[in-house]
Design a protein around this motif. Structure first.
Motif, PDB file in Angstrom:
ATOM      1  N   THR A   1       0.867  -1.170   0.000  1.00 30.07           N
ATOM      2  CA  THR A   1       0.000   0.000   0.000  1.00 30.07           C
ATOM      3  C   THR A   1       0.905   1.222   0.000  1.00 30.07           C
ATOM      4  N   LEU A   2       0.623   2.137  -0.915  1.00 35.69           N
ATOM      5  CA  LEU A   2       1.423   3.358  -1.004  1.00 35.69           C
ATOM      6  C   LEU A   2       0.635   4.545  -0.488  1.00 35.69           C
ATOM      7  N   GLU A   3       1.234   5.208   0.496  1.00 35.44           N
ATOM      8  CA  GLU A   3       0.614   6.409   1.064  1.00 35.44           C
ATOM      9  C   GLU A   3       1.395   7.623   0.560  1.00 35.44           C
ATOM     10  N   HIS A   4       0.733   8.771   0.422  1.00 32.79           N
ATOM     11  CA  HIS A   4       1.463   9.984   0.053  1.00 32.79           C
ATOM     12  C   HIS A   4       0.899  11.191   0.784  1.00 32.79           C
ATOM     13  N   TYR A   5       1.548  12.325   0.587  1.00 26.87           N
ATOM     14  CA  TYR A   5       1.138  13.581   1.227  1.00 26.87           C
ATOM     15  C   TYR A   5       0.559  14.451   0.110  1.00 26.87           C
ATOM     16  N   PRO A   6      -0.778  14.399  -0.088  1.00 31.06           N
ATOM     17  CA  PRO A   6      -1.381  15.131  -1.214  1.00 31.06           C
ATOM     18  C   PRO A   6      -0.969  16.606  -1.188  1.00 31.06           C
ATOM     19  N   GLY A   7      -0.573  17.115  -2.307  1.00 31.25           N
ATOM     20  CA  GLY A   7      -0.110  18.505  -2.366  1.00 31.25           C
ATOM     21  C   GLY A   7       1.404  18.548  -2.338  1.00 31.25           C
ATOM     22  N   MET A   8       1.986  18.081  -1.251  1.00 34.30           N
ATOM     23  CA  MET A   8       3.450  18.125  -1.155  1.00 34.30           C
ATOM     24  C   MET A   8       4.101  17.166  -2.148  1.00 34.30           C
ATOM     25  N   THR A   9       3.473  16.017  -2.357  1.00 42.69           N
ATOM     26  CA  THR A   9       4.066  15.031  -3.263  1.00 42.69           C
ATOM     27  C   THR A   9       4.189  15.622  -4.672  1.00 42.69           C
ATOM     28  N   GLU A  10       3.122  16.229  -5.148  1.00 39.17           N
ATOM     29  CA  GLU A  10       3.126  16.829  -6.487  1.00 39.17           C
ATOM     30  C   GLU A  10       4.159  17.969  -6.556  1.00 39.17           C
ATOM     31  N   LYS A  11       4.190  18.775  -5.488  1.00 36.31           N
ATOM     32  CA  LYS A  11       5.111  19.909  -5.432  1.00 36.31           C
ATOM     33  C   LYS A  11       6.563  19.420  -5.478  1.00 36.31           C
ATOM     34  N   SER A  12       6.824  18.361  -4.735  1.00 37.20           N
ATOM     35  CA  SER A  12       8.164  17.797  -4.673  1.00 37.20           C
ATOM     36  C   SER A  12       8.581  17.228  -6.036  1.00 37.20           C
ATOM     37  N   LEU A  13       7.665  16.514  -6.700  1.00 36.79           N
ATOM     38  CA  LEU A  13       7.979  15.938  -8.010  1.00 36.79           C
ATOM     39  C   LEU A  13       8.225  17.055  -9.034  1.00 36.79           C
ATOM     40  N   LYS A  14       7.430  18.127  -8.954  1.00 37.81           N
ATOM     41  CA  LYS A  14       7.616  19.265  -9.870  1.00 37.81           C
ATOM     42  C   LYS A  14       9.000  19.866  -9.692  1.00 37.81           C
ATOM     43  N   SER A  15       9.403  19.995  -8.444  1.00 38.17           N
ATOM     44  CA  SER A  15      10.703  20.590  -8.159  1.00 38.17           C
ATOM     45  C   SER A  15      11.841  19.693  -8.660  1.00 38.17           C
ATOM     46  N   ILE A  16      11.680  18.382  -8.542  1.00 41.10           N
ATOM     47  CA  ILE A  16      12.707  17.446  -9.023  1.00 41.10           C
ATOM     48  C   ILE A  16      12.835  17.549 -10.555  1.00 41.10           C
ATOM     49  N   VAL A  17      11.685  17.606 -11.232  1.00 38.41           N
ATOM     50  CA  VAL A  17      11.701  17.723 -12.699  1.00 38.41           C
ATOM     51  C   VAL A  17      12.342  19.053 -13.112  1.00 38.41           C
ATOM     52  N   GLN A  18      12.023  20.106 -12.369  1.00 36.85           N
ATOM     53  CA  GLN A  18      12.595  21.424 -12.635  1.00 36.85           C
ATOM     54  C   GLN A  18      14.117  21.396 -12.522  1.00 36.85           C
ATOM     55  N   GLN A  19      14.609  20.718 -11.483  1.00 31.40           N
ATOM     56  CA  GLN A  19      16.064  20.605 -11.291  1.00 31.40           C
ATOM     57  C   GLN A  19      16.706  19.827 -12.441  1.00 31.40           C
ATOM     58  N   ALA A  20      16.034  18.784 -12.895  1.00 27.90           N
ATOM     59  CA  ALA A  20      16.570  17.998 -14.014  1.00 27.90           C
ATOM     60  C   ALA A  20      16.635  18.871 -15.270  1.00 27.90           C
ATOM     61  N   LYS A  21      15.601  19.702 -15.470  1.00 35.08           N
ATOM     62  CA  LYS A  21      15.570  20.563 -16.665  1.00 35.08           C
ATOM     63  C   LYS A  21      16.657  21.637 -16.624  1.00 35.08           C
ATOM     64  N   GLN A  22      17.060  22.004 -15.403  1.00 34.18           N
ATOM     65  CA  GLN A  22      18.138  22.990 -15.298  1.00 34.18           C
ATOM     66  C   GLN A  22      19.496  22.359 -15.600  1.00 34.18           C
ATOM     67  N   ARG A  23      19.616  21.061 -15.368  1.00 36.50           N
ATOM     68  CA  ARG A  23      20.909  20.389 -15.567  1.00 36.50           C
ATOM     69  C   ARG A  23      21.122  19.896 -16.984  1.00 36.50           C
ATOM     70  N   TRP A  24      20.033  19.497 -17.651  1.00 34.99           N
ATOM     71  CA  TRP A  24      20.169  18.927 -18.998  1.00 34.99           C
ATOM     72  C   TRP A  24      19.151  19.560 -19.946  1.00 34.99           C
ATOM     73  N   PRO A  25      19.486  19.619 -21.255  1.00 30.36           N
ATOM     74  CA  PRO A  25      18.525  20.175 -22.212  1.00 30.36           C
ATOM     75  C   PRO A  25      17.453  19.124 -22.535  1.00 30.36           C
ATOM     76  N   LEU A  26      16.333  19.185 -21.855  1.00 30.32           N
ATOM     77  CA  LEU A  26      15.304  18.166 -22.006  1.00 30.32           C
ATOM     78  C   LEU A  26      14.137  18.690 -22.825  1.00 30.32           C
ATOM     79  N   GLY A  27      13.462  17.780 -23.496  1.00 34.69           N
ATOM     80  CA  GLY A  27      12.230  18.111 -24.193  1.00 34.69           C
ATOM     81  C   GLY A  27      11.082  17.929 -23.226  1.00 34.69           C
ATOM     82  N   LYS A  28      10.412  16.774 -23.314  1.00 30.94           N
ATOM     83  CA  LYS A  28       9.284  16.505 -22.417  1.00 30.94           C
ATOM     84  C   LYS A  28       9.711  15.615 -21.251  1.00 30.94           C
ATOM     85  N   VAL A  29       9.060  15.807 -20.128  1.00 30.81           N
ATOM     86  CA  VAL A  29       9.277  14.939 -18.974  1.00 30.81           C
ATOM     87  C   VAL A  29       7.914  14.516 -18.448  1.00 30.81           C
TER      88      VAL A  29
END
Lengths: 82, 149
Positions: B48-76
């Protein structure tokens, strides 16, 4: 007043998903922990664990992070997704 | 795009969405994480997977943002499931497009390594001995730290 949320094993062991605290501002995560620890031995013990993580307004925080009126605070164990 | 959802996903659909109109992209890397039968020495029946609604999405967005700053990415694209899952169910999808393969490989791994350490999800396994919360693995922390050197 501030809303406090718990997740994962911490939520299960404390036996509730959320609670509220009254604080004097500016406060800090450390002060919230201390106040909650006064609720009994279980709270004392669970929140004293070195691996309890915290978030303020849904961003990872540390004991020194400031707390102001209305801030949402959460405590949880290390994350295990993926 | 980020989704935290109970329902399963179809890797074919996700792949096609990633390559649609991707005229400048020469590489797509995708990763899927599954529910495995043995974890930390226990025989696993499901989780069973539990999450923190709101923070989980925010955290994933921030991780994707960091990846986009490090590499020239198209879609994620990141999809993470929550709720009850069975053995061999899909848990997580990460798909990345980039002009060249190296950035796509690295970004996909970076996103998974950060997700494992920072995104607020908690797994509770159902084993023959009953239910138990999964312990954080130091190996995951080392995997993230290598990006911080």
């Amino acid at each position: 007043m501030n809303k406090i949320l718990f997740f994962g094993q911490l939520k299960e062991r404390i036996g509730c998903a959320n609670t509220q605290v009254e604080l004097e501002y500016p406060s800090s995560v450390a002060e919230v922990k201390l106040q909650l620890q006064q609720r009994g031995e279980l709270w004392q013990q669970l929140l004293a664990q070195g691996n309890v993580l915290s978030a303020v307004n849904q961003t990872m925080a540390s004991d020194e992070t400031d707390i102001n009126a209305g801030d949402e605070i959460a405590f949880f164990p290390p994350v295990t997704g993926g | 795009m980020i989704s935290v959802q109970q329902q399963d996903f179809n890797i074919g659909d996700e792949y096609h969405a990633l390559i649609q109109d991707a005229y400048s992209e020469g590489a797509v890397v995708t990763f899927v994480g599954l529910v495995r039968d043995i974890n930390q020495g226990n025989s696993v029946k499901g989780l069973t997977l539990e999450h923190y609604p709101g923070m989980t999405e925010k955290s994933l967005k921030s991780i994707v943002q960091q990846a986009k700053q490090r590499w020239p990415l198209g879609k994620v694209r990141v999809i993470h499931r929550v709720g009850k899952l069975k053995l061999s169910d899909q848990i997580v999808f990460v798909g990345v497009t980039s002009r060249h393969r190296e950035s796509a490989f690295l970004a996909c791994q970076f996103i998974m390594d950060y997700l494992k350490n920072q995104a607020p999800f908690w797994k509770k396994e159902s084993t023959e001995k009953g239910e138990s919360w999964v312990e954080f693995n130091d190996k995951d922390q080392k995997a993230m730290q290598r990006w911080q050197k």
